[in-house]
Design a protein around this motif. Sequence first.
Motif, PDB file in Angstrom:
ATOM      1  N   THR A 270      25.135  21.303  21.235  1.00 47.66           N
ATOM      2  CA  THR A 270      24.897  22.724  21.443  1.00 47.66           C
ATOM      3  C   THR A 270      24.454  23.304  20.103  1.00 47.66           C
ATOM      4  N   ILE A 271      23.783  24.458  20.166  1.00 45.96           N
ATOM      5  CA  ILE A 271      23.433  25.219  18.971  1.00 45.96           C
ATOM      6  C   ILE A 271      24.375  26.413  18.967  1.00 45.96           C
ATOM      7  N   GLY A 272      24.901  26.763  17.824  1.00 42.52           N
ATOM      8  CA  GLY A 272      25.839  27.875  17.798  1.00 42.52           C
ATOM      9  C   GLY A 272      26.094  28.403  16.404  1.00 42.52           C
ATOM     10  N   THR A 273      27.251  29.046  16.276  1.00 45.49           N
ATOM     11  CA  THR A 273      27.605  29.712  15.030  1.00 45.49           C
ATOM     12  C   THR A 273      28.918  29.161  14.507  1.00 45.49           C
ATOM     13  N   TYR A 274      28.968  28.986  13.212  1.00 43.62           N
ATOM     14  CA  TYR A 274      30.199  28.513  12.573  1.00 43.62           C
ATOM     15  C   TYR A 274      30.791  29.664  11.774  1.00 43.62           C
ATOM     16  N   ASN A 275      32.062  29.959  12.039  1.00 44.02           N
ATOM     17  CA  ASN A 275      32.765  30.980  11.270  1.00 44.02           C
ATOM     18  C   ASN A 275      33.679  30.269  10.271  1.00 44.02           C
ATOM     19  N   PRO A 276      33.318  30.276   8.984  1.00 39.72           N
ATOM     20  CA  PRO A 276      34.080  29.487   8.011  1.00 39.72           C
ATOM     21  C   PRO A 276      35.467  30.069   7.714  1.00 39.72           C
ATOM     22  N   GLU A 277      35.676  31.382   7.962  1.00 36.94           N
ATOM     23  CA  GLU A 277      37.017  31.948   7.741  1.00 36.94           C
ATOM     24  C   GLU A 277      37.978  31.432   8.808  1.00 36.94           C
ATOM     25  N   LYS A 278      37.515  31.513  10.056  1.00 39.70           N
ATOM     26  CA  LYS A 278      38.384  31.058  11.151  1.00 39.70           C
ATOM     27  C   LYS A 278      38.232  29.553  11.384  1.00 39.70           C
ATOM     28  N   ASP A 279      37.261  28.939  10.726  1.00 40.99           N
ATOM     29  CA  ASP A 279      36.960  27.528  10.959  1.00 40.99           C
ATOM     30  C   ASP A 279      36.786  27.226  12.444  1.00 40.99           C
ATOM     31  N   LYS A 280      35.904  28.013  13.058  1.00 44.86           N
ATOM     32  CA  LYS A 280      35.633  27.867  14.488  1.00 44.86           C
ATOM     33  C   LYS A 280      34.139  27.746  14.705  1.00 44.86           C
ATOM     34  N   TYR A 281      33.787  26.873  15.599  1.00 45.58           N
ATOM     35  CA  TYR A 281      32.397  26.772  16.015  1.00 45.58           C
ATOM     36  C   TYR A 281      32.275  27.365  17.411  1.00 45.58           C
ATOM     37  N   THR A 282      31.291  28.232  17.619  1.00 42.60           N
ATOM     38  CA  THR A 282      31.078  28.839  18.934  1.00 42.60           C
ATOM     39  C   THR A 282      29.640  28.601  19.383  1.00 42.60           C
ATOM     40  N   PRO A 283      29.455  27.887  20.484  1.00 40.24           N
ATOM     41  CA  PRO A 283      28.088  27.670  20.978  1.00 40.24           C
ATOM     42  C   PRO A 283      27.459  28.995  21.401  1.00 40.24           C
ATOM     43  N   ASP A 284      26.151  29.098  21.268  1.00 39.38           N
ATOM     44  CA  ASP A 284      25.451  30.313  21.683  1.00 39.38           C
ATOM     45  C   ASP A 284      25.640  30.536  23.179  1.00 39.38           C
ATOM     46  N   GLU A 285      25.573  31.826  23.547  1.00 42.68           N
ATOM     47  CA  GLU A 285      25.740  32.169  24.951  1.00 42.68           C
ATOM     48  C   GLU A 285      24.677  31.458  25.785  1.00 42.68           C
ATOM     49  N   GLY A 286      25.112  30.981  26.931  1.00 42.40           N
ATOM     50  CA  GLY A 286      24.156  30.322  27.816  1.00 42.40           C
ATOM     51  C   GLY A 286      24.030  28.834  27.557  1.00 42.40           C
ATOM     52  N   SER A 287      24.618  28.331  26.443  1.00 40.84           N
ATOM     53  CA  SER A 287      24.463  26.883  26.228  1.00 40.84           C
ATOM     54  C   SER A 287      25.422  26.127  27.130  1.00 40.84           C
ATOM     55  N   ILE A 288      24.972  25.009  27.577  1.00 49.20           N
ATOM     56  CA  ILE A 288      25.797  24.166  28.449  1.00 49.20           C
ATOM     57  C   ILE A 288      26.560  23.193  27.574  1.00 49.20           C
ATOM     58  N   ASP A 289      27.897  23.290  27.656  1.00 49.47           N
ATOM     59  CA  ASP A 289      28.737  22.534  26.732  1.00 49.47           C
ATOM     60  C   ASP A 289      29.427  21.391  27.473  1.00 49.47           C
ATOM     61  N   ASN A 290      28.605  20.527  28.057  1.00 48.71           N
ATOM     62  CA  ASN A 290      29.125  19.327  28.722  1.00 48.71           C
ATOM     63  C   ASN A 290      27.966  18.348  28.919  1.00 48.71           C
ATOM     64  N   ASP A 291      28.227  17.318  29.718  1.00 55.25           N
ATOM     65  CA  ASP A 291      27.241  16.262  29.912  1.00 55.25           C
ATOM     66  C   ASP A 291      25.885  16.746  30.429  1.00 55.25           C
ATOM     67  N   SER A 292      25.849  17.937  31.049  1.00 62.78           N
ATOM     68  CA  SER A 292      24.562  18.458  31.527  1.00 62.78           C
ATOM     69  C   SER A 292      23.808  19.210  30.442  1.00 62.78           C
ATOM     70  N   GLY A 293      24.358  19.259  29.250  1.00 61.47           N
ATOM     71  CA  GLY A 293      23.730  20.022  28.170  1.00 61.47           C
ATOM     72  C   GLY A 293      22.529  19.324  27.555  1.00 61.47           C
ATOM     73  N   LEU A 294      22.085  19.851  26.415  1.00 58.49           N
ATOM     74  CA  LEU A 294      20.922  19.307  25.717  1.00 58.49           C
ATOM     75  C   LEU A 294      21.261  17.949  25.121  1.00 58.49           C
ATOM     76  N   ARG A 295      20.304  17.041  25.153  1.00 57.62           N
ATOM     77  CA  ARG A 295      20.536  15.729  24.542  1.00 57.62           C
ATOM     78  C   ARG A 295      19.487  15.447  23.479  1.00 57.62           C
ATOM     79  N   TYR A 296      19.896  14.678  22.500  1.00 57.25           N
ATOM     80  CA  TYR A 296      18.919  14.201  21.513  1.00 57.25           C
ATOM     81  C   TYR A 296      17.871  13.352  22.221  1.00 57.25           C
ATOM     82  N   ASP A 297      18.361  12.591  23.204  1.00 54.05           N
ATOM     83  CA  ASP A 297      17.494  11.604  23.845  1.00 54.05           C
ATOM     84  C   ASP A 297      17.969  11.455  25.278  1.00 54.05           C
ATOM     85  N   TYR A 298      17.025  11.462  26.226  1.00 55.69           N
ATOM     86  CA  TYR A 298      17.398  11.403  27.636  1.00 55.69           C
ATOM     87  C   TYR A 298      17.350   9.977  28.169  1.00 55.69           C
ATOM     88  N   GLY A 299      17.164   9.020  27.256  1.00 49.95           N
ATOM     89  CA  GLY A 299      17.209   7.609  27.650  1.00 49.95           C
ATOM     90  C   GLY A 299      18.409   6.953  27.015  1.00 49.95           C
TER      91      GLY A 299
END
Length: 549
Positions: A270-299
């Motif tokens: 996923t593409i998102g934002t990292y908050n270094p104070e809270k040490d949290k990564y949050t994917p951008d809205e609308g991103s699919i955060d599972n196996d159906s998400g974006l892949r580096y390679d579809y093979g």
Amino acid sequence: MNTVLWLIGLCCAVFISHGVEASHPYYRNFQSLQSTSIPIYQPYRTGYHFQPSKNYMNDPNAPNIYNGIYHLFYQWSTLGAVWGNVVWAHATSTDLVNWIHHNMRLSHLNPTFVQGKPIIQYTGIIKSNQWNYQVEDMAVPKNLSDPYLVEWVKPIEYNPVIKPTGIINASAFRDPTTGWQGPDGIWRLTIGSKVGNNGISFLYRSDDFIHWTKAEHGLHWAKDTGMWECPDFFPVAVDGKEGLDTSVLGPNVKHVFKVSLDDTKHDYYTIGTYNPEKDKYTPDEGSIDNDSGLRYDYGKFYASKTFFDHEKNRRVLWGWANESSSVADDVKKGWAGLQAVSRTLWLAENGKQLKQWPVKEIEQLRTKRADVDVIFKLPKLEEVDIMDPSWVNPQLLCSSKPASVQGKSGPFGLLAWACKNFEERTAIFLRVFNHQNKYVVLMCSDQSMSSLEESNDKTTYGAFIDVDPHDDHMLSLRSLIDRSIVESYGVDGKAVITARVYPKLAIGNEARLYVFNNGTENVKMSSMKAWSMKKAEIKYLKDLEFSDI
Ligand SMILES: *[C@@H]1O[C@H](CO)[C@@H](O)[C@H](O)[C@H]1NC(C)=O
Ligand SMILES: *[C@@H]1O[C@H](CO)[C@@H](O)[C@H](O)[C@H]1NC(C)=O
Ligand SMILES: *[C@@H]1O[C@H](CO)[C@@H](O)[C@H](O)[C@H]1NC(C)=O
Ligand SMILES: *[C@@H]1O[C@H](CO)[C@@H](O)[C@H](O)[C@H]1NC(C)=O
Ligand SMILES: *[C@@H]1O[C@H](CO)[C@@H](O)[C@H](O)[C@H]1NC(C)=O
């Protein structure tokens, strides 16, 4: 008492001396089939993909550059062409194309550079009579003046540096990322795990890379994604193709979080934002955060790992492409597993996905043919087929619409490894659709006719690509074709598909390459370039040499 077994590598491979954790198949019965000599006739051995002289290879580990020399470590089986008793192996290069294989073998390592000095952080296994658990260890080069850094030492006074505690499942705790430094000067790294069936990446902090403290919450987690292997976390620039050092933060920076899903064997991000104070990564809205998400390679591409190449200011991606042939065939040829050609990656103009391209250095091998780059002209939106809203799975769509199924705008693309009467061929092609007055391109890599050999896995792969009609009205398709691997880059690297193929007839001079259009509308090809590729120069210190076919 617990003993630390140092010579055990794992990113996704966990080997315990008398038992096996099921993250890779283990073919005990096939060991006896392992031939002692490797055949000289090797039609499927590649010319410019990274592979060891023999045996089974899996995950790339600790890719990096130090004093102008690229290092790649990888997991290597001592049992022959099957997975098992995995150790570390090491190779170096000055150009990511030509390699020297060294004789160092170590466990899973992941270097981070502290004040310019490499430190390798890797997963080890502590074994007791009752159980085994995964810990993180560190190693440092023995001699920093050795340009190849062949020897590594594992200081016993402070290893292991991280142990699973509290709720952490000690059998599911592996693959530390490259460390990054926050604005507070403190180092962080994250480690793949799961809690119940939720994938999670635990976060640790340290001042000195030796003493690590677990943060209360993980850097990121996602529901029902199963075990997270090989997490990778790094910044990308909002504009341009230049890579960023792993610790870079700022307003023009986004973050990428990638995991390798043990359950499905896919690398998604996923593409998102990292908050270094809270040490949290949050994917951008609308991103699919599972196996159906974006892949580096579809093979075929797993256990991937990036590093920042500070000499060329780029982020470089490595990933493992396993075989699609039967284990018996792997044992016959004496090896299994390739590393895909290393790729640069950067954020696409729309900020919603990454783009990838083979590293520039690979072009030095071009002579006449086998790196093929074709550009088709995008048809008018009125002239393309309408997308059916029920088509949500690109891989299934590619299987149900192979190259022989005609559409209006497509299929068009390449036929690689085609023999005289087309009994064998691998079709890499595009179809263009109109989806609510926007273009959607379907990219397919169809292996169903790639070989007369029945026992291969001939799964067809597919990906959807959003195309901005203002993108010059061009659709590019580039394929790196190397004996038993076809790596295809669609639409400027917006989707990549890696496939493994083993033609029986289309070998050597019998192999042909075609560009085709099987749609009813004409498609203009505005450019076609093809180069033959020289063999990369590979030096094996001690091991076998192979002759060409
Ligand atoms: C370290 O490596 C350099 C360069 O290869 C070599 O000259 C030197 O002897 C090595 N030092 C030790 C202690 O092995
Ligand atoms: C811990 O992980 C192992 C390996 O994946 C798994 O078999 C086991 O069920 C897990 N235990 C718990 C309590 O989740
Ligand atoms: C993946 O996430 C999407 C969007 O959040 C959701 O619609 C879908 O059901 C999820 N798929 C799986 C297999 O969990
Ligand atoms: C390797 O290939 C096989 C068959 O082609 C596949 O089922 C398996 O999941 C692959 N493993 C990985 C780690 O990609
Ligand atoms: C194109 O379509 C025709 C008719 O279905 C088929 O015979 C031919 O094999 C197809 N070409 C390719 C490359 O699949």
